[in-house]
Design a protein around this motif. Structure first.
Motif, PDB file in Angstrom:
ATOM      1  N   MET A  33      28.274 -39.231 -17.466  1.00 20.99           N
ATOM      2  CA  MET A  33      28.106 -37.844 -18.230  1.00 20.99           C
ATOM      3  C   MET A  33      26.871 -38.725 -18.678  1.00 20.99           C
ATOM      4  O   MET A  33      27.728 -39.366 -19.882  1.00 20.99           O
ATOM      5  N   ARG A  34      25.622 -38.271 -19.387  1.00 22.51           N
ATOM      6  CA  ARG A  34      25.366 -38.794 -20.482  1.00 22.51           C
ATOM      7  C   ARG A  34      25.644 -37.953 -21.607  1.00 22.51           C
ATOM      8  O   ARG A  34      25.031 -36.393 -21.521  1.00 22.51           O
ATOM      9  N   GLU A  35      25.618 -38.640 -23.024  1.00 23.84           N
ATOM     10  CA  GLU A  35      25.459 -37.859 -24.356  1.00 23.84           C
ATOM     11  C   GLU A  35      24.019 -38.604 -24.763  1.00 23.84           C
ATOM     12  O   GLU A  35      23.743 -39.323 -24.936  1.00 23.84           O
ATOM     13  N   LEU A  36      23.885 -37.476 -26.138  1.00 24.38           N
ATOM     14  CA  LEU A  36      22.812 -37.687 -27.096  1.00 24.38           C
ATOM     15  C   LEU A  36      23.811 -38.261 -28.188  1.00 24.38           C
ATOM     16  O   LEU A  36      24.693 -37.385 -28.824  1.00 24.38           O
ATOM     17  N   SER A  37      23.916 -38.647 -29.136  1.00 27.46           N
ATOM     18  CA  SER A  37      23.647 -39.292 -30.364  1.00 27.46           C
ATOM     19  C   SER A  37      22.492 -38.915 -31.159  1.00 27.46           C
ATOM     20  O   SER A  37      21.451 -38.555 -30.612  1.00 27.46           O
ATOM     21  N   PHE A  38      22.976 -38.666 -32.302  1.00 26.78           N
ATOM     22  CA  PHE A  38      22.033 -38.726 -33.777  1.00 26.78           C
ATOM     23  C   PHE A  38      21.730 -39.062 -34.514  1.00 26.78           C
ATOM     24  O   PHE A  38      23.254 -39.474 -35.286  1.00 26.78           O
TER      25      PHE A  38
END
Length: 264
Positions: A2-7
């Motif tokens: 699972m790829r996650e978005l960071s901000f």
């Protein structure tokens, strides 16, 4: 996997930090012996040092920095204007140099002219007084940029007026207004700061205005996911104003927020 978005995290300033115990403050005073440092200097240092490398764009100051600005206006007493604006900015310049030594590329969060809540006892004309206040704040900001400030977050507690909007344009100013005035700020600014609660309004706002980047204050994962459904995740940022205490933890927690791609 699972790829996650960071901000990326952008600071909009901080609340005035809680005053430390006398011993800790005494140590700080001894380290600054022979300089013009005062309690405001300590507040600038304390709030900025809490913004570690996880804060992409740091910002010194906050609404409380208005006290330092008012002290630079000898024609203002108890927030009442009594003459032409003649600026005394040595302390402000010193603050900016202090901040620049701690973090390069540091912005400053300062009260907007509207948020200074000055009353006119001299010009006898509301527009002339507003023009003079906006001009004085513009000059303060110019002095700050000349001594290290990268730009200014103008913090509002009401609606920006037309004179204010004329004075603060360009990439070195970012308006931070209450959610009730988002439409007003989008008349003059393409980047938008809004709360997590206001994210459901983004679709309607984007239909009416050109929005380039979105800064969600104190976001939840759900709010960030909602913003990413409308904007490229590269243009969505975590933003906030640190509270009085545990400021370092506050910024670290903002940087830890993640959104799963499947939620976008």
């Amino acid at each position: 996997m699972m790829r996650e978005l960071s901000f990326r995290v952008r600071s909009l300033g901080s609340a005035k930090p809680a005053i430390p115990e006398a011993g800790e403050l005494g140590d700080w005073i001894r380290r600054h012996a022979g300089t013009a440092a005062d309690l405001t200097t300590w507040e600038v240092e304390e709030t900025l040092r809490a913004q570690g490398p996880e804060v992409w764009v740091p910002a010194a100051g906050g609404m409380w920095y208005g006290d330092r600005m008012l002290a630079a206006f000898p024609n203002v007493s108890e927030q009442r204007i009594s003459g032409e604006f003649d600026l005394h900015t040595a302390d402000i310049s010193a603050d900016c140099m202090t901040a620049a030594k701690i973090r390069k590329g540091c912005w400053w969060a300062v009260p907007s002219p509207q948020a200074l809540h000055l009353t006119d006892g001299y010009f006898a004309d509301e527009d002339t007084a507003s023009e003079a206040v906006a001009d004085a704040v513009t000059r303060v900001c110019r002095v700050m940029r000349d001594t290290g400030a990268a730009g200014h977050v103008l913090v509002y507690d009401g609606v920006p007026d037309a004179i204010d909007q004329e004075h603060f344009s360009g990439k070195r100013f970012l308006r931070f207004v209450p959610d009730a005035f988002l439409e007003d700020v989008l008349e003059v600014q393409r980047d938008l700061i809004l709360s997590a609660d206001a994210v459901p309004r983004l679709a309607e706002l984007a239909d009416s205005y050109t929005i380039r980047q979105v800064y969600v204050t104190d976001p939840t994962g759900e709010a960030l996911a909602g913003a990413c459904r409308l904007f490229d995740p590269e243009d969505v940022f975590c933003a906030g104003t640190a509270p009085e205490t545990d400021q370092e933890t506050y910024w670290k927690n903002l940087a830890k927020l993640r959104v799963c791609v499947r939620d976008v």
